[in-house]
Design an enzyme around this catalytic site. Structure first.
Site, PDB file in Angstrom:
ATOM      1  N   TYR A 191     -60.377  21.651  13.538  1.00 22.57           N
ATOM      2  CA  TYR A 191     -59.055  21.545  12.913  1.00 22.57           C
ATOM      3  C   TYR A 191     -58.826  22.642  11.877  1.00 22.57           C
ATOM      4  O   TYR A 191     -57.685  22.985  11.589  1.00 22.57           O
ATOM      5  CB  TYR A 191     -58.907  20.189  12.220  1.00 22.57           C
ATOM      6  CG  TYR A 191     -58.390  19.073  13.098  1.00 22.57           C
ATOM      7  CD1 TYR A 191     -58.997  18.783  14.317  1.00 22.57           C
ATOM      8  CD2 TYR A 191     -57.305  18.305  12.703  1.00 22.57           C
ATOM      9  CE1 TYR A 191     -58.528  17.747  15.105  1.00 22.57           C
ATOM     10  CE2 TYR A 191     -56.831  17.263  13.483  1.00 22.57           C
ATOM     11  CZ  TYR A 191     -57.457  16.990  14.688  1.00 22.57           C
ATOM     12  OH  TYR A 191     -56.985  15.959  15.461  1.00 22.57           O
TER      13      TYR A 191
ATOM     14  N   LYS B 112     -71.663  16.854  20.916  1.00 26.31           N
ATOM     15  CA  LYS B 112     -71.708  17.441  22.267  1.00 26.31           C
ATOM     16  C   LYS B 112     -72.799  18.505  22.259  1.00 26.31           C
ATOM     17  O   LYS B 112     -72.579  19.671  22.593  1.00 26.31           O
ATOM     18  CB  LYS B 112     -70.320  18.023  22.605  1.00 26.31           C
ATOM     19  CG  LYS B 112     -70.131  18.455  24.049  1.00 26.31           C
ATOM     20  CD  LYS B 112     -70.110  17.316  25.053  1.00 26.31           C
ATOM     21  CE  LYS B 112     -70.094  17.847  26.475  1.00 26.31           C
ATOM     22  NZ  LYS B 112     -70.224  16.776  27.492  1.00 26.31           N
TER      23      LYS B 112
ATOM     24  N   ASP C  46     -68.696  12.330  25.529  1.00 27.14           N
ATOM     25  CA  ASP C  46     -68.147  11.766  26.772  1.00 27.14           C
ATOM     26  C   ASP C  46     -68.765  10.396  27.046  1.00 27.14           C
ATOM     27  O   ASP C  46     -68.073   9.431  27.386  1.00 27.14           O
ATOM     28  CB  ASP C  46     -68.329  12.733  27.951  1.00 27.14           C
ATOM     29  CG  ASP C  46     -69.749  13.271  28.089  1.00 27.14           C
ATOM     30  OD1 ASP C  46     -70.563  13.101  27.150  1.00 27.14           O
ATOM     31  OD2 ASP C  46     -70.054  13.869  29.138  1.00 27.14           O
TER      32      ASP C  46
ATOM     33  N   ASP D   7     -61.014  12.039  16.015  1.00 27.22           N
ATOM     34  CA  ASP D   7     -59.594  11.798  16.285  1.00 27.22           C
ATOM     35  C   ASP D   7     -59.460  11.010  17.577  1.00 27.22           C
ATOM     36  O   ASP D   7     -58.746   9.999  17.638  1.00 27.22           O
ATOM     37  CB  ASP D   7     -58.868  13.144  16.394  1.00 27.22           C
ATOM     38  CG  ASP D   7     -57.399  12.979  16.720  1.00 27.22           C
ATOM     39  OD1 ASP D   7     -56.761  12.102  16.118  1.00 27.22           O
ATOM     40  OD2 ASP D   7     -56.892  13.726  17.592  1.00 27.22           O
TER      41      ASP D   7
ATOM     42  N   ASP E 162     -58.880   6.555  18.130  1.00 28.07           N
ATOM     43  CA  ASP E 162     -57.759   5.948  18.863  1.00 28.07           C
ATOM     44  C   ASP E 162     -58.271   5.004  19.939  1.00 28.07           C
ATOM     45  O   ASP E 162     -57.727   3.915  20.140  1.00 28.07           O
ATOM     46  CB  ASP E 162     -56.878   7.025  19.525  1.00 28.07           C
ATOM     47  CG  ASP E 162     -55.724   7.467  18.637  1.00 28.07           C
ATOM     48  OD1 ASP E 162     -55.844   7.336  17.404  1.00 28.07           O
ATOM     49  OD2 ASP E 162     -54.703   7.948  19.178  1.00 28.07           O
TER      50      ASP E 162
HETATM   51  C1  IPM Z   1     -54.702  11.232  13.093  1.00 27.96           C
HETATM   52  C2  IPM Z   1     -53.594  12.029  13.704  1.00 27.96           C
HETATM   53  C3  IPM Z   1     -53.600  13.420  13.075  1.00 27.96           C
HETATM   54  C4  IPM Z   1     -54.922  14.048  13.417  1.00 27.96           C
HETATM   55  C5  IPM Z   1     -52.425  14.318  13.484  1.00 27.96           C
HETATM   56  C6  IPM Z   1     -51.098  13.658  13.259  1.00 27.96           C
HETATM   57  C7  IPM Z   1     -52.492  15.642  12.781  1.00 27.96           C
HETATM   58  O1  IPM Z   1     -53.705  12.043  15.084  1.00 27.96           O
HETATM   59  O2  IPM Z   1     -54.689  11.036  11.850  1.00 27.96           O
HETATM   60  O3  IPM Z   1     -55.582  10.804  13.829  1.00 27.96           O
HETATM   61  O4  IPM Z   1     -55.086  14.625  14.494  1.00 27.96           O
HETATM   62  O5  IPM Z   1     -55.820  13.985  12.580  1.00 27.96           O
HETATM   63 MG    MG Z   2     -55.233  10.806  15.831  1.00 22.57          MG
END
Ligand code: IPM
Ligand code: MG
Length: 360
Positions: free
Chosen positions: A143, A194, A226, A250, A254
């Protein structure tokens, strides 16, 4: 004596202001109950900041945040700003806030609440009892690595470049947060990388292995990313605490969040080594339902609870907010995202009222 805190509120875009309003009322009430006073200050970030100032993170916002004890953030972004160049997008504001406040440690719990098991897309026996904490490195890796950009090659081709880079000190400091987190939880830490392909991950794995010597009470394991994604869906109960870099974190956070059925339930904490932390829901600004009184404010309220627990060291007040959430769920109140048969469908405001009532 009353303890006083300065809290910066970044309500942002989409459903942000609606869910923030609920969290603020809850904080005010719990403050009365626990003898805490909150001095709230609103500031602009994300799309609203772009509209008002041209920048997703105005300098003034960053300085207000720096002067506060904690920052409560709702959500940012929306289609309206998606076509802007990269450096002006709302997401840039978020990345700038993380970098500007040095928030290298991101804690993202994914806990299945017994009342919501049926909201998960996975089978009951797979998700029942899941309680995972993802510790994501937040200010390094791909990032932020240099070089980055879209460059022109000598032959006139365009070349997009990002760089995944970690130095050992960066791995160590997130590693220590993760080991300490695991110590307070189930004593198991899985480091995800990885390293079968990436040198940056080999370094990551070596440092984590070295650090483990300082934490003999924590059982460290390693997985390739993975495989970790697969294992999260196959048998999530094998995980207690996960530590990983920015990009993998990230994605995996999710996936872990969705095990719980709705991303609308999950809070997060972003912490540095000193100074204010930022507390925010894992979900986004949901522009499709903004202003319709349909949003689920629970992740925002649980983010306020994380702020009390990890940012302000007020665990009793945090417990009260979390308990209020459990109570309304037990009472059967559900917003659309977590609705199931036999439950009472409510909007954001009514959920807020039920939460306040549960708080007492
Ligand atoms: C998160 C989001 C952010 C990230 C984006 C919105 C920049 O997806 O906080 O997970 O990738 O960190
Ligand atoms: Mg995210």
């Amino acid at each position: 004596m009353t303890q006083q805190y300065r809290i910066t509120l970044l309500s942002g875009d989409g459903i942000g202001p609606e869910i923030m309003a609920v969290a603020v009322k809850m904080l005010e009430r719990v403050g009365q109950q626990c003898d805490l006073t909150f001095d709230f200050q609103d500031a602009l970030m994300g799309g609203v900041a772009i509209d008002a100032t041209g920048s997703p993170l105005p300098d003034e916002t960053l300085s207000i945040c720096r002067q506060s004890d904690a920052v409560l953030l709702a959500a940012i972004g929306g289609a309206k700003w998606d076509s802007l160049p990269n450096h002006q997008r709302p997401e840039r504001g978020l990345l700038g806030l993380r970098a500007g406040l040095g928030l290298f440690a991101n804690l993202r719990p994914a806990t299945i609440l017994p009342q919501l098991i049926d909201a998960s897309s996975l089978k009951r026996e797979v998700v029942e009892g899941v309680d995972i904490m993802v510790v994501r490195e937040l200010t390094g890796g791909i990032y932020f690595g240099q070089p980055r950009g879209i460059f022109e090659t000598e032959s006139g081709q365009k070349r997009g470049v990002n760089t995944m880079v970690y130095e050992d000190a960066e791995v160590d400091r997130i590693g220590r947060v993760a080991f300490e987190t695991a110590q307070k939880r189930g004593g198991k830490l899985c480091s995800v990388d990885k390293s079968n392909v990436l040198e940056v991950s080999q370094l990551w794995r070596d440092r984590m292995t070295l650090l483990a010597k300082d934490y003999p009470d924590v059982e460290l394991s390693h997985l390739y990313v993975d495989n970790a994604a697969m294992q999260l869906l196959r048998w999530p109960k094998q995980f207690d605490t996960i530590v990983t870099g920015n990009l993998f974190g990230d994605i995996l956070s999710d996936a872990a969040a969705m095990l719980t059925g709705s991303i609308g339930m999950l809070p997060s904490a972003s912490l540095g080594s000193a100074g204010p932390g930022v507390f925010e829901p894992v979900h986004g600004s949901a522009p499709d339902i903004a202003g319709q009184d349909k949003a689920n404010p629970i992740a925002q309220v649980l983010s306020a609870a994380m702020m009390l627990r990890y940012g302000l060291n007020q665990p009793l007040a945090a417990d009260r907010l979390e308990q209020a959430v459990m109570t309304v769920l037990d009472q059967g109140y559900r917003t659309g995202d977590i609705m199931s048969d036999g439950m009472t469908l409510v909007g954001c405001e009514a959920m807020g009222e039920a939460l306040l009532k549960a708080l007492g």
